[in-house]
Design an enzyme around this catalytic site. Structure first.
Site, mmCIF file in Angstrom:
data_model
loop_
_atom_site.group_PDB
_atom_site.id
_atom_site.type_symbol
_atom_site.label_atom_id
_atom_site.label_comp_id
_atom_site.label_asym_id
_atom_site.label_seq_id
_atom_site.Cartn_x
_atom_site.Cartn_y
_atom_site.Cartn_z
ATOM 1 C CD GLU A 141 9.590 1.495 25.466
ATOM 2 O OE1 GLU A 141 10.383 1.361 24.541
ATOM 3 O OE2 GLU A 141 9.258 0.532 26.200
ATOM 4 C CG ASP B 204 9.367 -5.460 23.650
ATOM 5 O OD1 ASP B 204 9.014 -5.182 24.815
ATOM 6 O OD2 ASP B 204 10.433 -5.064 23.157
ATOM 7 C CG HIS C 299 7.127 2.125 20.587
ATOM 8 N ND1 HIS C 299 7.881 1.163 19.951
ATOM 9 C CD2 HIS C 299 7.484 2.022 21.899
ATOM 10 C CE1 HIS C 299 8.645 0.540 20.821
ATOM 11 N NE2 HIS C 299 8.420 1.043 22.011
ATOM 12 N NE ARG C 300 7.850 -2.944 21.169
ATOM 13 C CZ ARG C 300 8.226 -2.979 19.897
ATOM 14 N NH1 ARG C 300 7.308 -3.044 18.947
ATOM 15 N NH2 ARG C 300 9.497 -2.940 19.557
ATOM 16 C CE LYS D 23 10.937 3.426 23.187
ATOM 17 N NZ LYS D 23 12.114 4.176 23.637
#
Length: 426
Positions: free
Chosen positions: A342, A314, A386-387, A412
């Site tokens: 995601e 991540d 989100h990332r 999120k």
């Protein structure tokens, strides 16, 4: 569509107190629900993914009280698996940290359950977990496409066995089996087929299980032996660490445009593998100072790296945008599992990096990024991820603004991310 334009940020300086870890928050909630006794969880993450877990637990009959601010939750444990009096359909959004462990826990519970989610969740594989649960005699049926949610589960008492599980796609499949195995009547041996990805996330699972009084024998991540007839014992207080993945954006910002940035909530004592993101920044040239529960970065000129980042999947996304500010070509390797997150993060990052002018090579399990002489203003599509949104906020550390499409997708894991970024921006 909502948009947010970030104007160029001259300098980054200050301190950030991190929200709770998503991975730890959802693990803690589920284990507390399965435990004997009452557990108070503090620094719980307030986010969509956590809300999906909380809503599912409420539907399953778990009683809890949540503080007004949402960061403290007192959970009355069920003393074992769930018992649903009527069929339940649980909607889990795009929360993999809820879908995978709940799939395993409900397979061993009494009742009939359907687990479903938003369209992207139906594209995220669950077949390896279902195959592993079938070796414990679980009864799980795919309702739309084989190997993907939604699934229908006819829960029943499962018995321990020798289980082989594919470790190459997601560590969450192994986490799910590990979390239920101690509560089965007999012992379980879990054998890993192939290379286990994201080992630090398994360390997170084993650590929280140990905290709740359950033991697991780890044979160098090749196999795990879990004795049956154990039980989770509630903790008076379990404090969720700050989210190390969320720390990466502020640490990177400090490395690029510091100043000096300190993140509180993770440090030398953290169980999260993503804390090692700071080590990558150090290799790129940043100055890093560690304390037990904080990390400080001081900005220095950055140079490219070529690294296997499977251990920080991540946080490695943040290196992809940090690479825009480093001299040379940065290559991030062994990150195939970006494709089952995601969104297909490898494709998404490559596409959006090209928009700001980077030269990008997208491989099956790697990405190479060569920065342009100057970044271009672009509208960044975030893919409801989100990332992606948070990573591309770093483009504003250049002389060029950046426009983020659908910025609220950060809900999120980090609803007030852009406010926090503004706090340390000068």
């Amino acid at each position: 569509m909502e948009q947010l334009t970030l104007n160029p940020i001259g300098k980054i300086n200050g301190e950030i107190f991190l929200p709770g870890s998503k991975s730890l928050s959802n693990r803690a909630l589920l284990i507390a629900a399965l435990a004997n006794g009452v557990t108070k969880i503090t620094n719980l993450l307030v986010s969509d993914d956590i809300n999906h877990m909380l809503n599912a637990l409420k539907s399953l009959g778990i009683e809890y009280t949540l503080s007004d601010c949402g960061t403290e939750c007192t959970v009355i444990g069920n003393g074992g698996f769930f018992n649903a009096k009527k069929p339940l359909e649980l909607y889990l959004g795009n929360a993999g940290t809820a879908m995978r462990p709940l799939c395993a826990a409900l397979a061993a519970s009494e009742g009939e359950f359907i687990l479903t989610g938003e369209p992207r969740m139906k594209e995220r594989p669950i077949g390896h977990l279902v195959d592993a649960l079938a070796q414990l005699d679980a009864d799980i049926e795919y309702l739309e496409n084989k190997d993907y949610p939604p699934v229908k589960i006819k829960g029943k008492a499962l018995t321990g066995n020798t289980v082989t599980i594919d470790g190459s796609i997601s560590s969450q499949f192994l986490t799910a089996i590990l979390m239920i195995a101690p509560l089965l009547e007999t012992n379980t041996t879990i054998e890993i087929d192939g290379e286990l990805v994201s080992k630090p996330y398994i360390d997170i699972t084993l650590d929280i299980m140990r905290r709740f009084n359950v033991s697991v024998q780890n044979n160098d991540y090749k196999s795990f032996i879990v004795n049956g007839k154990q039980s989770y014992q509630a903790l008076d207080k379990y404090m969720v660490e700050g989210d190390a993945s969320s720390a990466s954006y502020f640490l990177a910002a400090g490395a690029i445009k510091g100043g000096e940035v300190t993140v509180h909530g993770i440090g030398k004592l953290s169980v999260q593998g993503d804390k090692h993101f700071a080590d990558v920044l150090e290799k790129m040239g940043a100055e890093i100072h560690w304390k037990d529960e904080s990390i400080t970065v001081i900005g220095k000129p950055l140079t490219a790296v070529d690294m296997d980042m499977n251990h920080i999947p991540d946080a490695a996304m943040t290196i992809a945008t940090t690479a825009l500010f480093a001299t040379g070509t940065t290559t991030i390797r062994n990150i195939y599992n970006w494709r089952v997150k995601e969104t297909d993060r490898l494709n998404a990052m490559a596409t959006e990096l090209r928009k700001v002018g980077a030269e990008v090579v997208e491989g099956k399990d790697y990405i190479s990024i060569t920065p342009p002489k100057s970044l271009k203003h672009a509208e960044i599509d975030t893919y409801n991820d989100h990332r992606v949104a948070m990573c591309f906020s770093l483009v504003a550390l250049s002389d060029t603004p950046v426009t983020i499409n659908d910025p609220k997708c950060t809900a999120k894991t980090f609803p007030d991310y852009f406010d926090k970024l503004a706090q340390v921006s000068c």
